[in-house]
Write a protein that holds these residues in place. Structure first.
Motif, PDB file in Angstrom:
ATOM      1  N   ALA A 117       0.210  -1.238   0.061  1.00  0.00           N
ATOM      2  CA  ALA A 117      -0.182  -0.081  -0.099  1.00  0.00           C
ATOM      3  C   ALA A 117       0.912   1.301  -0.306  1.00  0.00           C
ATOM      4  N   ARG A 118       1.821   1.459   0.471  1.00  0.00           N
ATOM      5  CA  ARG A 118       2.454   2.499   1.005  1.00  0.00           C
ATOM      6  C   ARG A 118       3.631   1.602  -0.747  1.00  0.00           C
ATOM      7  N   GLY A 119       3.935   1.432  -1.171  1.00  0.00           N
ATOM      8  CA  GLY A 119       4.688   1.612  -2.968  1.00  0.00           C
ATOM      9  C   GLY A 119       6.167   1.100  -2.761  1.00  0.00           C
ATOM     10  N   LYS A 120       6.198  -0.088  -1.351  1.00  0.00           N
ATOM     11  CA  LYS A 120       7.494  -0.281  -0.812  1.00  0.00           C
ATOM     12  C   LYS A 120       7.327  -1.486  -1.644  1.00  0.00           C
ATOM     13  N   SER A 121       9.640  -2.449  -1.935  1.00  0.00           N
ATOM     14  CA  SER A 121       9.144  -3.076  -2.574  1.00  0.00           C
ATOM     15  C   SER A 121       9.517  -4.416  -1.704  1.00  0.00           C
ATOM     16  N   LEU A 122       8.561  -5.920  -2.019  1.00  0.00           N
ATOM     17  CA  LEU A 122       8.811  -6.458  -1.388  1.00  0.00           C
ATOM     18  C   LEU A 122      10.209  -7.760  -1.199  1.00  0.00           C
ATOM     19  N   ASP A 123      11.059  -6.858  -2.132  1.00  0.00           N
ATOM     20  CA  ASP A 123      12.083  -8.144  -3.387  1.00  0.00           C
ATOM     21  C   ASP A 123      12.830  -8.347  -1.402  1.00  0.00           C
ATOM     22  N   ILE A 124      13.084  -7.543  -0.094  1.00  0.00           N
ATOM     23  CA  ILE A 124      13.858  -7.788   0.949  1.00  0.00           C
ATOM     24  C   ILE A 124      12.945  -8.827   1.512  1.00  0.00           C
ATOM     25  N   LEU A 125      12.193  -9.365   1.339  1.00  0.00           N
ATOM     26  CA  LEU A 125      11.408 -10.402   2.144  1.00  0.00           C
ATOM     27  C   LEU A 125      11.788 -12.072   1.342  1.00  0.00           C
ATOM     28  N   ASP A 126      11.872 -11.804  -0.205  1.00  0.00           N
ATOM     29  CA  ASP A 126      11.966 -12.929  -0.640  1.00  0.00           C
ATOM     30  C   ASP A 126      12.647 -13.618   0.603  1.00  0.00           C
ATOM     31  N   ALA A 127      13.828 -14.210   0.620  1.00  0.00           N
ATOM     32  CA  ALA A 127      14.483 -14.833   1.043  1.00  0.00           C
ATOM     33  C   ALA A 127      13.913 -15.269   2.350  1.00  0.00           C
ATOM     34  N   THR A 128      13.176 -14.808   3.131  1.00  0.00           N
ATOM     35  CA  THR A 128      12.356 -15.494   3.724  1.00  0.00           C
ATOM     36  C   THR A 128      11.216 -16.348   3.784  1.00  0.00           C
ATOM     37  N   ARG A 129      10.903 -16.399   2.404  1.00  0.00           N
ATOM     38  CA  ARG A 129       9.615 -17.050   2.221  1.00  0.00           C
ATOM     39  C   ARG A 129      10.004 -18.512   1.329  1.00  0.00           C
ATOM     40  N   LEU A 130       9.526 -19.933   2.042  1.00  0.00           N
ATOM     41  CA  LEU A 130       9.872 -21.111   1.982  1.00  0.00           C
ATOM     42  C   LEU A 130       8.691 -21.362   1.154  1.00  0.00           C
ATOM     43  N   THR A 131       8.491 -21.607   0.424  1.00  0.00           N
ATOM     44  CA  THR A 131       7.258 -22.580  -0.288  1.00  0.00           C
ATOM     45  C   THR A 131       7.045 -23.404   0.158  1.00  0.00           C
ATOM     46  N   PRO A 132       5.559 -24.104  -0.271  1.00  0.00           N
ATOM     47  CA  PRO A 132       4.666 -24.546   0.357  1.00  0.00           C
ATOM     48  C   PRO A 132       5.736 -26.233   0.069  1.00  0.00           C
ATOM     49  N   GLY A 133       5.462 -27.032   1.155  1.00  0.00           N
ATOM     50  CA  GLY A 133       5.419 -28.351   1.480  1.00  0.00           C
ATOM     51  C   GLY A 133       7.584 -28.242   1.131  1.00  0.00           C
ATOM     52  N   ASN A 134       8.572 -27.209   1.105  1.00  0.00           N
ATOM     53  CA  ASN A 134       9.640 -26.961   1.350  1.00  0.00           C
ATOM     54  C   ASN A 134      10.429 -27.029   2.656  1.00  0.00           C
ATOM     55  N   VAL A 135       9.197 -26.719   3.252  1.00  0.00           N
ATOM     56  CA  VAL A 135       9.720 -26.644   5.104  1.00  0.00           C
ATOM     57  C   VAL A 135       8.851 -27.431   5.544  1.00  0.00           C
ATOM     58  N   ALA A 136       9.613 -28.152   6.866  1.00  0.00           N
ATOM     59  CA  ALA A 136       8.576 -28.524   7.502  1.00  0.00           C
ATOM     60  C   ALA A 136       9.105 -29.230   9.304  1.00  0.00           C
ATOM     61  N   TYR A 137       8.189 -28.423  10.018  1.00  0.00           N
ATOM     62  CA  TYR A 137       8.663 -28.880  11.502  1.00  0.00           C
ATOM     63  C   TYR A 137       8.783 -29.595  12.794  1.00  0.00           C
ATOM     64  N   VAL A 138       9.027 -30.149  13.547  1.00  0.00           N
ATOM     65  CA  VAL A 138       8.981 -30.712  14.226  1.00  0.00           C
ATOM     66  C   VAL A 138       9.592 -31.030  15.828  1.00  0.00           C
ATOM     67  N   ARG A 139       8.865 -31.387  17.017  1.00  0.00           N
ATOM     68  CA  ARG A 139       8.838 -30.739  18.009  1.00  0.00           C
ATOM     69  C   ARG A 139      10.344 -32.184  18.288  1.00  0.00           C
ATOM     70  N   GLN A 140      11.069 -31.450  18.740  1.00  0.00           N
ATOM     71  CA  GLN A 140      12.354 -32.134  20.626  1.00  0.00           C
ATOM     72  C   GLN A 140      11.366 -31.627  21.358  1.00  0.00           C
ATOM     73  N   GLN A 141      10.917 -32.373  21.885  1.00  0.00           N
ATOM     74  CA  GLN A 141       9.852 -32.481  23.686  1.00  0.00           C
ATOM     75  C   GLN A 141      10.820 -31.988  24.419  1.00  0.00           C
ATOM     76  N   GLU A 142      12.374 -32.653  24.565  1.00  0.00           N
ATOM     77  CA  GLU A 142      13.379 -32.077  25.949  1.00  0.00           C
ATOM     78  C   GLU A 142      14.261 -32.235  25.061  1.00  0.00           C
ATOM     79  N   PRO A 143      14.871 -30.865  25.722  1.00  0.00           N
ATOM     80  CA  PRO A 143      16.270 -30.822  24.900  1.00  0.00           C
ATOM     81  C   PRO A 143      17.768 -32.063  26.044  1.00  0.00           C
ATOM     82  N   MET A 144      17.158 -32.969  24.881  1.00  0.00           N
ATOM     83  CA  MET A 144      18.598 -34.157  25.290  1.00  0.00           C
ATOM     84  C   MET A 144      19.668 -34.412  23.928  1.00  0.00           C
TER      85      MET A 144
END
Length: 289
Positions: free
Chosen positions: A82-109
């Motif tokens: 809306a402010r006419g600013k480029s979103l290029d700076i955020l490009d590297a922070t957007r991982l495409t769907p399915g290319n990132v997975a999260y799994v929990r380590q329940q305790e620090p072992m």
């Protein structure tokens, strides 16, 4: 020698970051910035440069900022547009769907346990491991160079980095075999050898390419040093059964898990930049008189 290509990377980011309290009370240590990018972003950028397709984050409680960072920030993006600013700076922070997975380590072992938590997503493929608080700076990046070496020799390839002799008692150290350029055969791994007893000054700074067999070893492995499940112990069991090399990285390494190392990384990367380098360099000179 044909081997499966390296497509997956594991980022163990479940640690509590106690060395940086109170900064890390509510902010994951991996989200601490070096200049204007969080540490985890440097690691992910290095993985993408190396051709890795799937990022697997082993997280813990209170780490949701990492997931948010690699997601689409709708309100931010809408406001910037809306402010006419480029979103290029955020490009590297957007991982495409399915290319990132999260799994929990329940305790620090321990690191070995964190890696093992990713076993079902890794499956029967080789995988890389990145420790985000080790910032590796080079052209091309550390992992890209390691992948090129891996494509030649297969098996397991860990990063090797030369440290002064009086620091060898702080790290896992490589006992070297045959040397071929930047590749060094690994005969064994010694965890924090007493000063004066280290078989080399080649330490392992948090970059690994491992075969999936390491997961079978971690499955049944008991706790080692510090009562944690150690990755080094599991890797040691692969030596002699599979090719195992260290790749000597000639770039720069900053230990951002250490306060002094973190400040050094900020300074070094700041003075190397065109936009702020001259100003920071002038200030550093003035500060040191």
């Amino acid at each position: 020698m044909s081997q499966k290509p390296l497509r997956k990377a594991v980022f163990p980011v479940g640690g509590l970051g106690t060395r940086f309290l109170p900064a890390t009370k509510a902010v994951p240590k991996e989200m601490m910035p070096v200049v204007d990018r969080p540490l985890i972003q440097y690691a992910v950028d290095e993985a993408i440069e190396a051709g890795i397709e799937q990022m697997i984050f082993v997280t813990g409680r209170g780490k949701s900022a990492i997931e948010d960072h690699f997601d689409i920030a709708y309100e931010l993006e809408a406001t910037m547009k809306a402010r006419g600013k480029s979103l290029d700076i955020l490009d590297a922070t957007r991982l495409t769907p399915g290319n990132v997975a999260y799994v929990r380590q329940q305790e620090p072992m321990g690191l070995g346990h964190a890696v093992w938590c990713a076993r079902d997503i890794v499956g029967d493929e080789p995988f890389a491991i990145f420790l985000a608080d080790e910032l590796m700076v080079g052209q091309p990046g550390c992992m890209k160079q390691m992948v090129e070496a891996y494509n030649r020799v297969g098996g397991n390839v860990v990063c090797g980095y030369e440290v002064p002799d009086d620091e060898t008692d702080r790290y896992g150290i490589v006992e070297p075999g045959a040397v071929d350029g930047q590749l060094v055969e690994v005969k064994s791994l010694i965890e924090k050898p007493k000063l004066g007893t280290a078989p080399s000054n080649l330490m392992i700074p948090g970059r690994y390419i491992l075969q999936p067999e390491v997961m079978r070893i971690l499955e049944t492995q008991g706790p080692g040093a510090g009562n944690e499940i150690q990755l080094t112990d599991a890797m040691a069991q692969l030596i002699g059964k599979q090719p195992f090399h260290a790749f000597k990285f000639g770039g720069d390494r900053y230990d951002c898990g250490d306060k002094a190392g973190y400040i050094q990384a900020n300074l070094a990367l700041a003075v190397a930049r065109d936009d702020i380098g001259p100003k920071v360099r002038a200030f550093a000179k003035q500060l040191l008189g």
